[in-house]
Scaffold this motif. Structure first.
Motif, PDB file in Angstrom:
ATOM      1  N   ARG A 299      -1.152 -51.976  17.031  1.00 57.58           N
ATOM      2  CA  ARG A 299      -1.065 -51.366  18.371  1.00 57.58           C
ATOM      3  C   ARG A 299      -2.445 -50.922  18.834  1.00 57.58           C
ATOM      4  N   ALA A 300      -3.240 -50.349  17.933  1.00 54.93           N
ATOM      5  CA  ALA A 300      -4.587 -49.903  18.300  1.00 54.93           C
ATOM      6  C   ALA A 300      -5.462 -51.094  18.709  1.00 54.93           C
TER       7      ALA A 300
ATOM      8  N   PHE B 212      -8.089 -54.633  22.809  1.00 52.67           N
ATOM      9  CA  PHE B 212      -8.471 -56.005  23.117  1.00 52.67           C
ATOM     10  C   PHE B 212      -7.394 -56.808  23.793  1.00 52.67           C
ATOM     11  N   GLY B 213      -6.218 -56.225  23.961  1.00 56.60           N
ATOM     12  CA  GLY B 213      -5.121 -56.939  24.591  1.00 56.60           C
ATOM     13  C   GLY B 213      -4.230 -57.584  23.552  1.00 56.60           C
ATOM     14  N   PRO B 214      -3.076 -58.059  23.992  1.00 51.54           N
ATOM     15  CA  PRO B 214      -2.128 -58.653  23.053  1.00 51.54           C
ATOM     16  C   PRO B 214      -2.718 -59.856  22.361  1.00 51.54           C
ATOM     17  N   LEU B 215      -2.318 -60.015  21.113  1.00 47.84           N
ATOM     18  CA  LEU B 215      -2.739 -61.188  20.363  1.00 47.84           C
ATOM     19  C   LEU B 215      -2.092 -62.423  20.931  1.00 47.84           C
ATOM     20  N   LYS B 216      -2.863 -63.484  21.012  1.00 46.90           N
ATOM     21  CA  LYS B 216      -2.292 -64.730  21.495  1.00 46.90           C
ATOM     22  C   LYS B 216      -1.517 -65.420  20.394  1.00 46.90           C
ATOM     23  N   PRO B 217      -0.370 -66.016  20.735  1.00 48.63           N
ATOM     24  CA  PRO B 217       0.402 -66.685  19.692  1.00 48.63           C
ATOM     25  C   PRO B 217      -0.331 -67.883  19.141  1.00 48.63           C
TER      26      PRO B 217
END
Length: 257
Positions: free
Chosen positions: A246-247, A252-257
């Protein structure tokens, strides 16, 4: 042709019933170790065969094999006797005529300085030639010496029982073996006569069986606690990783799949 008894004729006297016979030999019990050894052999076998209803195990119980013995007031009280093919019940004594002619299958005598000569001599001859006990064992609790005898083929008296591969004396009647165990029993360290299974496992006493069960319970509880601690640690680690994720996403924004 059958004839009815005349009412004035005396009826034949019947053998005395079990409860009418003296129940011990009147002699003093040797010492505590002698009593404890007897209790160990009897008690462990009682517990081992707890589910069997066709076995009687007696300790220092009077054995009556003939009416002449009764008339002569001679009481024979083996330290341990095991009788198979009978009813498991409390008895005041073992009277052969009240047991369909059955004699004990196995007798064990625990030697002492005052009884060793008789146990190896007159009593051995009596068990082997008169009472016809199939197997007879003797144990000296001081020296740890164990002896065993079995009736020979054709009724030739007792023949020595040879030791098995583990040095124990097998009992064909019981399917067990009698061996010498070095350990502590009732706080006394030394040699003790013990029963062993055909697979070589020690037949435990009630105390030993309880201790083994308690140790198994404690081991299971320790394993459960260890598993619970591992589960809690895994959950804590999962929460830490989730917090780190979450941190990271917040920065940096959501992780890309």
């Amino acid at each position: 042709m059958s004839h009815a008894l005349h009412p004035d004729w005396p009826l034949p006297s019947l053998p005395p019933a079990e409860q009418d016979l003296p129940y011990d030999d009147g002699g003093p019990m040797e010492g505590k170790k002698h009593r404890w050894q007897m209790d160990l052999l009897c008690g462990s076998l009682e517990d081992f065969w707890a589910d069997r209803r066709d076995v009687f195990i007696g300790g220092n119980l009077a054995l009556y094999y003939s009416l002449l013995q009764v008339k002569q007031k001679q009481v024979l009280a083996p330290d341990v006797m095991v009788c198979l093919g009978t009813e498991r019940r409390v008895r005041a004594c073992w009277a052969v005529w009240e047991e369909d002619g059955r004699v004990p299958d196995v007798v064990v005598e625990i030697l002492s300085p005052s009884t060793a000569e008789v146990d190896r001599g007159d009593k051995k001859r009596l068990y082997g030639t008169v009472v016809r006990v199939p197997e007879y064992f003797l144990f000296d609790p001081d020296s740890g010496q164990l002896e065993g005898y079995r009736l020979g083929a054709g009724g030739l008296g007792y023949q020595p029982i040879g030791p098995d591969g583990a040095g124990r004396l097998p009992s064909e009647r019981l399917g067990l073996a009698l061996g010498v165990w070095e350990g502590v029993w009732r706080g006394v360290e030394g040699p003790w006569a013990r029963w062993y299974t055909a697979q070589g496992q020690l037949v435990p006493s009630a105390e030993e069986a309880w201790q083994a069960a308690e140790q198994a319970r404690q081991a299971a509880e320790q394993a459960r606690q260890a598993a619970e601690q591992a589960r809690q640690a895994a959950e804590e680690r999962a929460r830490e990783l989730e917090a780190q994720l979450r941190a990271y996403e917040a920065r940096f924004g959501p992780l890309k799949p």
